[in-house]
Design a protein around this motif. Structure first.
Motif, PDB file in Angstrom:
ATOM      1  N   VAL A  23      40.620  33.161  39.854  1.00  0.00           N
ATOM      2  CA  VAL A  23      39.712  33.783  40.817  1.00  0.00           C
ATOM      3  C   VAL A  23      40.077  33.410  42.251  1.00  0.00           C
ATOM      4  N   PRO A  48      36.336  39.714  40.984  1.00  0.00           N
ATOM      5  CA  PRO A  48      36.527  38.285  41.263  1.00  0.00           C
ATOM      6  C   PRO A  48      35.401  37.660  42.082  1.00  0.00           C
ATOM      7  N   THR A  91      40.969  38.068  34.682  1.00  0.00           N
ATOM      8  CA  THR A  91      39.649  37.450  34.853  1.00  0.00           C
ATOM      9  C   THR A  91      38.617  38.091  33.941  1.00  0.00           C
TER      10      THR A  91
END
Length: 506
Positions: free
Chosen positions: A336, A376, A468
């Motif tokens: 991230v 993110p 992610t």
């Protein structure tokens, strides 16, 4: 010979760095070599990770010197996971650099130094020798100092001086700690140290040595109160450099802390309490620092500090659940934070500013990019079921199990402030009406660059966002990985036996 596989990621980065030096003036060739080489490095890292997952910890004794006399390279699940994360972040930043870093900076050897930095990171994760870890740290510092100064702007040089001064101090403290440890035990091999430190009768001297390591690694990790160099330097270089710094440089310090305090200095309640106190203050100070910032990259810099606290608090509680939470958070944070600094670079390329007060109207003008950035940003907050949510469950569970209610309060406070900070950023940058920003005549805005450059800027953001999402929606797989790593760290005899019982093949 299969054991030699663990050196392939290391040797490949060395080969790439040397090869790129032969094309010093051929910038386009460097771009291609770096991107293709990073892709190959990712494939190799995945292959080695699969091998370690299926076959367990593997070691290589450099020069065929038996441990503990030679330098050992060791790949357990923790080490090879960090190598894999380095290759993922490295590929993304390599592509992003090709599109975002201007040619004038690339001509100063950007790509060779970038791969020397990745070489240092990979070596630090794979070494089983405490002095060799120091050597890899020095390669990281030298490479990162060059990257942070490329371009020679005043703000960069000012940030570089602060960065280098504090990290040089950390290296000196680290080296002093190694000297004391060698004087106590007569060994530098980490597996051998695990046995010999436990047998030292002067526990006060062992604790002092451990505190020296904590200070040295704490500066590199930006742990309270040793973090002031980070927000003063990470916003100054190009966003591609900030991305690799924010994603990986502080995490190598966290890796070293976790490795040393689960292998060499184990079972000391006093040290665990120090770690907990530092982690709590790191969470509070980083969160409050982020709350008052206006520059997007400074916001992310303070959130790096804040979220280091989650990892250190897991180490301080020192249970399998807590360590698993810290490892899961480490995986999430590398992905991230790397992505967020690339996003800050994209915003700057589009608008010509990173000031939240000056920005606005991003969602109205760029809805698809805004939705991409949402992933993110709110993964960082820990909105379920995104990736930042799951490790906090483990850390909160461990807080209840250990009765560490101050830790629980710090985790909840930092999570709430992170939510406030990101909500404020979203409102200012994305939802607020667009503001008038003076046009920079010579600035290469996003709409003025070639399509291939736009692709190179956006694709790595998409790539890390997809990874992610996998971490969030496939959390059971990452939890299984984190639990295995935690089990290996808490039961370190497997690591010790893998190093000291290795037979040298002729």
């Amino acid at each position: 010979m299969t054991q030699q596989l663990i050196l392939y990621p290391l040797l490949l980065q060395l080969l790439l760095a040397i090869l790129l030096m032969f094309f010093w003036k051929k910038i386009n060739t460097q771009r291609i070599i770096s991107m293709l080489g990073s892709l190959v490095h990712l494939a190799v890292s995945i292959g080695v990770f699969a091998y370690i997952w299926n076959n367990g910890t593997q070691t290589v004794q450099a020069g065929s010197w038996e441990a503990p006399f030679g330098i050992t390279f060791i790949a357990d699940t923790f080490a090879i996971t960090m190598v894999l994360l380095t290759s993922i972040a490295g590929l993304a930043v390599s592509i992003f650099s090709s599109g975002s870093v201007i040619g004038d900076r690339l001509r100063f050897g950007y790509f060779p130094i970038f791969h020397f930095l990745l070489l240092g990171l990979t070596g630090a994760f794979l070494t089983g020798d405490i002095f060799n870890l120091y050597v890899w740290f020095e390669i990281i510092i030298i490479s990162s100092f060059v990257l942070i100064t490329i371009g020679g702007e005043k703000a960069q040089l000012e940030g570089a001086v602060k960065y280098f001064t504090l990290n040089f101090l950390a290296s000196m403290i680290f080296l002093t700690a190694i000297a004391v440890l060698y004087g106590l035990t007569g060994s530098l091999n980490m597996a051998d140290l695990a046995n010999k430190v436990a047998a030292v009768e002067n526990r006060a001297l062992v604790e002092i040595t451990a505190i020296l390591f904590l200070i040295g690694f704490g500066i590199k990790s930006a742990v309270f109160p040793l973090y002031f160099w980070l927000p003063a330097s990470y916003h100054t270089p190009p966003s591609a450099v900030s991305a690799i710094f924010g994603g990986l440089l502080t995490k190598v310090g966290v890796y070293a802390l976790i490795r040393v305090f689960t292998l060499i200095f184990v079972g000391d309640a006093f040290l665990d309490q120090i770690l907990l106190v530092l982690a709590i203050f790191t969470l509070f100070s980083g969160a409050l620092g982020a709350l008052v910032q206006n520059n997007i990259r400074k916001v992310f810099s303070y959130l790096i500090i804040c979220h280091i606290g989650y990892m250190i608090i897991g180490l301080g509680m020192f249970t399998e659940v807590a360590i698993a939470g810290a490892i899961f958070y480490l995986v999430h944070d590398i992905l991230v934070k790397t992505n967020l600094f690339m996003i800050s670079g994209l915003i700057y390329r589009i608008k010509g500013s990173n000031s939240m007060r000056a920005l606005g109207g991003f969602y109205a003008n760029y809805p698809k990019l805004s939705l991409l950035m949402f992933i993110p940003l709110f993964s960082l907050v820990g909105i379920p079921p995104l990736s930042g949510f799951w490790p906090k469950i483990s850390l909160i569970t461990a807080s209840f199990e250990t009765g560490s209610y101050w830790s629980l309060a710090a985790i909840i406070f930092a999570s709430f402030i992170t939510l406030v900070v990101i909500a404020k950023l979203w409102a200012e940058v994305f939802w607020k009406d667009a503001q008038e920003i003076p046009v920079k005549p010579k600035f290469r805005y996003y709409h003025k660059i070639k399509n291939i450059k736009r692709i190179q800027i956006v694709v790595p953001i998409v790539f890390l966002s997809m990874v992610t999402l996998y971490v969030g929606f496939g959390a059971e797989h990452i939890q299984t990985l984190a639990t295995r790593i935690s089990s290996e760290l808490m039961n370190n005899q497997q690591y010790i036996d893998a190093v000291l019982n290795t037979q040298i093949s002729e």
